[in-house]
Design a protein around this motif. Structure first.
Motif, PDB file in Angstrom:
ATOM      1  N   GLY A 202     -11.855  18.570  24.978  1.00 55.85           N
ATOM      2  CA  GLY A 202     -10.882  19.039  24.407  1.00 55.85           C
ATOM      3  C   GLY A 202     -10.857  18.896  22.905  1.00 55.85           C
ATOM      4  O   GLY A 202     -10.465  19.599  21.922  1.00 55.85           O
ATOM      5  N   ASN A 203     -11.254  17.641  22.678  1.00 58.08           N
ATOM      6  CA  ASN A 203     -11.377  17.277  21.294  1.00 58.08           C
ATOM      7  C   ASN A 203     -12.333  18.138  20.502  1.00 58.08           C
ATOM      8  O   ASN A 203     -12.290  18.404  19.386  1.00 58.08           O
ATOM      9  CB  ASN A 203     -11.679  15.815  21.059  1.00 58.08           C
ATOM     10  CG  ASN A 203     -10.732  14.810  21.703  1.00 58.08           C
ATOM     11  OD1 ASN A 203      -9.484  15.142  21.895  1.00 58.08           O
ATOM     12  ND2 ASN A 203     -11.199  13.563  22.299  1.00 58.08           N
ATOM     13  N   TYR A 204     -13.493  18.379  21.191  1.00 53.16           N
ATOM     14  CA  TYR A 204     -14.211  19.190  20.343  1.00 53.16           C
ATOM     15  C   TYR A 204     -13.893  20.605  20.316  1.00 53.16           C
ATOM     16  O   TYR A 204     -14.251  21.475  19.558  1.00 53.16           O
ATOM     17  CB  TYR A 204     -15.953  19.001  21.223  1.00 53.16           C
ATOM     18  CG  TYR A 204     -16.195  17.474  20.985  1.00 53.16           C
ATOM     19  CD1 TYR A 204     -17.067  17.221  20.288  1.00 53.16           C
ATOM     20  CD2 TYR A 204     -15.742  16.525  21.892  1.00 53.16           C
ATOM     21  CE1 TYR A 204     -17.557  15.744  19.861  1.00 53.16           C
ATOM     22  CE2 TYR A 204     -16.261  15.296  21.730  1.00 53.16           C
ATOM     23  CZ  TYR A 204     -16.892  14.894  20.855  1.00 53.16           C
ATOM     24  OH  TYR A 204     -17.477  13.670  20.634  1.00 53.16           O
ATOM     25  N   ALA A 205     -13.227  21.171  21.420  1.00 50.10           N
ATOM     26  CA  ALA A 205     -12.918  22.529  21.374  1.00 50.10           C
ATOM     27  C   ALA A 205     -11.951  22.757  20.085  1.00 50.10           C
ATOM     28  O   ALA A 205     -12.092  23.894  19.444  1.00 50.10           O
ATOM     29  CB  ALA A 205     -12.357  23.158  22.911  1.00 50.10           C
ATOM     30  N   ALA A 206     -10.962  21.777  19.998  1.00 44.37           N
ATOM     31  CA  ALA A 206      -9.989  21.919  18.986  1.00 44.37           C
ATOM     32  C   ALA A 206     -10.775  21.784  17.586  1.00 44.37           C
ATOM     33  O   ALA A 206     -10.071  22.166  16.569  1.00 44.37           O
ATOM     34  CB  ALA A 206      -9.077  20.696  19.038  1.00 44.37           C
ATOM     35  N   LEU A 208     -13.791  23.400  16.683  1.00 43.81           N
ATOM     36  CA  LEU A 208     -14.379  24.574  16.699  1.00 43.81           C
ATOM     37  C   LEU A 208     -13.804  25.736  15.332  1.00 43.81           C
ATOM     38  O   LEU A 208     -14.747  25.819  14.551  1.00 43.81           O
ATOM     39  CB  LEU A 208     -14.669  25.371  17.738  1.00 43.81           C
ATOM     40  CG  LEU A 208     -15.348  24.781  18.998  1.00 43.81           C
ATOM     41  CD1 LEU A 208     -15.482  25.654  20.267  1.00 43.81           C
ATOM     42  CD2 LEU A 208     -16.869  24.212  18.525  1.00 43.81           C
ATOM     43  N   LEU A 209     -12.868  25.755  15.443  1.00 42.98           N
ATOM     44  CA  LEU A 209     -12.480  26.796  14.255  1.00 42.98           C
ATOM     45  C   LEU A 209     -12.374  26.029  13.052  1.00 42.98           C
ATOM     46  O   LEU A 209     -12.858  26.707  11.917  1.00 42.98           O
ATOM     47  CB  LEU A 209     -10.909  27.006  14.394  1.00 42.98           C
ATOM     48  CG  LEU A 209     -10.058  27.916  13.382  1.00 42.98           C
ATOM     49  CD1 LEU A 209     -10.890  29.201  13.029  1.00 42.98           C
ATOM     50  CD2 LEU A 209      -8.556  28.046  13.869  1.00 42.98           C
ATOM     51  N   ASP A 221     -19.541  20.688   7.403  1.00 41.93           N
ATOM     52  CA  ASP A 221     -18.509  20.399   8.500  1.00 41.93           C
ATOM     53  C   ASP A 221     -17.334  19.960   7.629  1.00 41.93           C
ATOM     54  O   ASP A 221     -17.104  19.820   6.511  1.00 41.93           O
ATOM     55  CB  ASP A 221     -18.707  19.431   9.410  1.00 41.93           C
ATOM     56  CG  ASP A 221     -18.320  19.660  10.773  1.00 41.93           C
ATOM     57  OD1 ASP A 221     -17.014  20.249  10.767  1.00 41.93           O
ATOM     58  OD2 ASP A 221     -18.949  19.255  11.949  1.00 41.93           O
ATOM     59  N   CYS A 222     -16.243  19.539   8.483  1.00 36.40           N
ATOM     60  CA  CYS A 222     -15.043  19.012   7.691  1.00 36.40           C
ATOM     61  C   CYS A 222     -14.747  17.504   8.104  1.00 36.40           C
ATOM     62  O   CYS A 222     -15.096  17.153   8.937  1.00 36.40           O
ATOM     63  CB  CYS A 222     -14.016  19.987   8.082  1.00 36.40           C
ATOM     64  SG  CYS A 222     -13.639  19.908   9.973  1.00 36.40           S
ATOM     65  N   ILE A 223     -13.889  17.085   6.953  1.00 38.49           N
ATOM     66  CA  ILE A 223     -13.151  15.936   7.178  1.00 38.49           C
ATOM     67  C   ILE A 223     -12.092  16.027   7.886  1.00 38.49           C
ATOM     68  O   ILE A 223     -11.090  16.560   7.424  1.00 38.49           O
ATOM     69  CB  ILE A 223     -13.141  15.125   5.775  1.00 38.49           C
ATOM     70  CG1 ILE A 223     -14.666  14.846   5.255  1.00 38.49           C
ATOM     71  CG2 ILE A 223     -12.593  13.530   5.780  1.00 38.49           C
ATOM     72  CD1 ILE A 223     -15.460  13.991   5.459  1.00 38.49           C
ATOM     73  N   TYR A 224     -11.655  15.171   9.004  1.00 40.72           N
ATOM     74  CA  TYR A 224     -10.495  15.237   9.281  1.00 40.72           C
ATOM     75  C   TYR A 224      -9.678  13.628   9.070  1.00 40.72           C
ATOM     76  O   TYR A 224     -10.035  12.813   9.052  1.00 40.72           O
ATOM     77  CB  TYR A 224     -10.449  14.747  10.891  1.00 40.72           C
ATOM     78  CG  TYR A 224     -10.938  16.223  11.586  1.00 40.72           C
ATOM     79  CD1 TYR A 224     -10.420  17.466  11.452  1.00 40.72           C
ATOM     80  CD2 TYR A 224     -12.438  16.244  12.044  1.00 40.72           C
ATOM     81  CE1 TYR A 224     -10.837  18.466  12.147  1.00 40.72           C
ATOM     82  CE2 TYR A 224     -12.892  17.281  12.734  1.00 40.72           C
ATOM     83  CZ  TYR A 224     -12.290  18.504  12.882  1.00 40.72           C
ATOM     84  OH  TYR A 224     -12.673  19.715  13.313  1.00 40.72           O
ATOM     85  N   ILE A 233      -8.818   8.827   5.823  1.00 37.92           N
ATOM     86  CA  ILE A 233      -9.923   9.483   6.555  1.00 37.92           C
ATOM     87  C   ILE A 233     -10.256   9.046   8.007  1.00 37.92           C
ATOM     88  O   ILE A 233      -9.964   7.719   8.163  1.00 37.92           O
ATOM     89  CB  ILE A 233     -11.381   9.532   5.869  1.00 37.92           C
ATOM     90  CG1 ILE A 233     -11.286  10.191   4.488  1.00 37.92           C
ATOM     91  CG2 ILE A 233     -12.526   9.583   6.657  1.00 37.92           C
ATOM     92  CD1 ILE A 233     -12.530   9.991   3.635  1.00 37.92           C
ATOM     93  N   GLU A 234     -10.316   9.951   8.829  1.00 36.39           N
ATOM     94  CA  GLU A 234     -10.545   9.307  10.403  1.00 36.39           C
ATOM     95  C   GLU A 234     -12.172   9.718  10.779  1.00 36.39           C
ATOM     96  O   GLU A 234     -12.830   8.866  10.871  1.00 36.39           O
ATOM     97  CB  GLU A 234      -9.635   9.903  11.330  1.00 36.39           C
ATOM     98  CG  GLU A 234      -8.036   9.424  11.295  1.00 36.39           C
ATOM     99  CD  GLU A 234      -7.457   9.297  12.462  1.00 36.39           C
ATOM    100  OE1 GLU A 234      -7.719   9.958  13.554  1.00 36.39           O
ATOM    101  OE2 GLU A 234      -6.427   8.389  12.439  1.00 36.39           O
ATOM    102  N   GLU A 235     -12.297  11.047  10.820  1.00 30.72           N
ATOM    103  CA  GLU A 235     -13.619  11.304  11.082  1.00 30.72           C
ATOM    104  C   GLU A 235     -14.333  12.425  10.394  1.00 30.72           C
ATOM    105  O   GLU A 235     -13.754  13.287   9.877  1.00 30.72           O
ATOM    106  CB  GLU A 235     -13.656  11.715  12.785  1.00 30.72           C
ATOM    107  CG  GLU A 235     -13.444  10.796  13.804  1.00 30.72           C
ATOM    108  CD  GLU A 235     -13.747  10.805  15.109  1.00 30.72           C
ATOM    109  OE1 GLU A 235     -14.704  11.854  15.314  1.00 30.72           O
ATOM    110  OE2 GLU A 235     -13.453  10.053  16.104  1.00 30.72           O
ATOM    111  N   VAL A 236     -15.527  12.551  10.811  1.00 32.74           N
ATOM    112  CA  VAL A 236     -16.332  13.694   9.861  1.00 32.74           C
ATOM    113  C   VAL A 236     -16.991  14.603  10.759  1.00 32.74           C
ATOM    114  O   VAL A 236     -17.920  14.383  11.570  1.00 32.74           O
ATOM    115  CB  VAL A 236     -17.484  13.012   9.079  1.00 32.74           C
ATOM    116  CG1 VAL A 236     -18.081  14.083   8.227  1.00 32.74           C
ATOM    117  CG2 VAL A 236     -16.711  11.934   8.178  1.00 32.74           C
ATOM    118  N   GLY A 237     -16.280  15.850  10.983  1.00 31.21           N
ATOM    119  CA  GLY A 237     -16.770  16.732  12.332  1.00 31.21           C
ATOM    120  C   GLY A 237     -17.047  15.741  13.737  1.00 31.21           C
ATOM    121  O   GLY A 237     -15.680  15.364  13.945  1.00 31.21           O
TER     122      GLY A 237
END
Length: 356
Positions: A202-206, A208-209, A221-224, A233-237
């Motif tokens: 589910g984390n990865y499905a979220a 995709l957009l 990719d994006c930075i979350y 900053i938490e994660e990178v893609g």
């Protein structure tokens, strides 16, 4: 344990003139290999498991994995050393992380010894797919646990499958380490106190957009940012983030209950401290304080390290060491970890588990 009978049967029946793989041009794509491992959990226990040629799963249409996302997975690699031996990299850590993911989703844990033995069997059964030493490739293993059986209500499944399959993968970087650019996303990867620390689909499905929108703007990719305040900053893609302070003396990486704990990241923390003599810190990395860092990168099983050239945040674009060259600390970290994985540099105790 002895080699399962099905391994020799497949070797005997395999087409003799099968086309050899182009080891120099492997990507990160699905390739059907000879055998995969399956074990079923029924009546409160896992069975002994078996190897099978069938790469299709046959499950109930009511499986909780399909409707309620009751599933988790792992990713690890087996490496061939110069002497021809094959080793798994820190499989006990993947087993422990899968156990934490299973606990979060009310699934039965796979014991560490069963997890490692399943991975060992899969590597041995597919030894011909382990890339030769010197190609930069490895055998990627994908263990997973899914809820199955005839279900319809929102509850934990009564049956589960633990599986492991493998694919040969090439060196992530064609032509060496190359800095990559990212943008900060307005989407959240995971909710506060949610499943961010578990490796669940589910984390990865979220994501995709957000990934699609980043690539449409010509970023990798994006930075979350953290879902509570959107300031850190938490994660990178699908990878963890790290940075090196401007004085080159400190390795910094975010810490949060919604970050997936990367085995690669914790390996780099140990290497940075014990082999490069850096101070290491897990803490807050504020998106508006990036000028404190001279180098940055994303780290994970697939790429090991992706150097970050620059980050776009709103109207501001921050460049770290360079958009074309890799920083010296990032390169040293990469070289040391790759050297350990392929057996060219001494490994800390327990990091490599010999398969052959």
């Amino acid at each position: 344990m002895p080699t399962p009978p099905s391994v020799s049967a497949v070797r005997h029946n395999r087409t003799v003139d099968a086309q050899p793989l182009d080891w120099q041009n492997l990507g990160f794509n699905y390739i059907k290999t000879d055998l995969r491992y399956l074990s079923h959990w029924r009546d409160g226990a896992w069975d002994d498991g078996t190897l099978t040629e069938d790469n299709q799963l046959h499950i109930s249409e009511g499986s909780t994995a399909l409707h309620y996302g009751q599933q988790c997975f792992e990713g690890l690699k087996a490496y061939r050393a110069q002497d021809g031996s094959i080793s798994l990299f820190r499989p006990d850590q993947n087993a422990a992380r899968m156990q934490r993911s299973c606990a979060r989703l009310l699934m039965p844990a796979v014991p560490t010894d069963k997890f490692i033995e399943a991975c060992r069997q899969v590597v041995l059964a597919n030894e011909r797919f382990v890339p030769p030493y010197g190609t930069g490739g490895a055998l990627y293993l994908r263990p997973y646990v899914i809820g199955v059986g005839d279900n319809i209500g929102v509850r934990s499944a009564s049956e589960f499958i633990f599986g492991v399959f493998c694919i040969p993968v090439g060196a992530y970087f064609k032509g060496g380490l190359t800095p990559t650019n990212f943008m900060v996303s307005s989407y959240d990867r995971a909710a506060p106190n949610g499943t961010g620390a578990a490796k669940v689909g589910g984390n990865y499905a979220a994501s995709l957009l957000a990934n699609h929108e980043a690539k449409a703007r010509h970023f990798a990719d994006c930075i979350y940012l953290d879902p509570a305040t959107h300031t850190k900053i938490e994660e990178v893609g699908a990878a963890n983030f790290f940075a090196i302070t401007r004085d080159g003396r400190r390795f910094v990486t975010p810490k949060s209950p919604s970050i997936l704990e990367s085995i690669t990241k914790y390996s780099l923390l140990d290497i940075a401290r014990d082999r490069l003599g850096l101070d290491v810190e897990e803490g807050d990395v504020y998106i508006d304080q990036l000028d404190q860092y001279s180098e940055a990168g994303a780290c994970g099983t697939a790429a090991v390290i992706t150097p970050i050239g620059g980050i776009q945040h709103g109207d501001h674009y921050h460049v770290f060491y360079s958009e074309t060259d890799v920083g010296p600390v990032t390169r040293a970290l990469y070289d040391e970890l790759i050297g350990i994985q392929f057996g060219d540099r001494p490994a800390p105790d327990g990091w490599l588990v010999k398969v052959k």
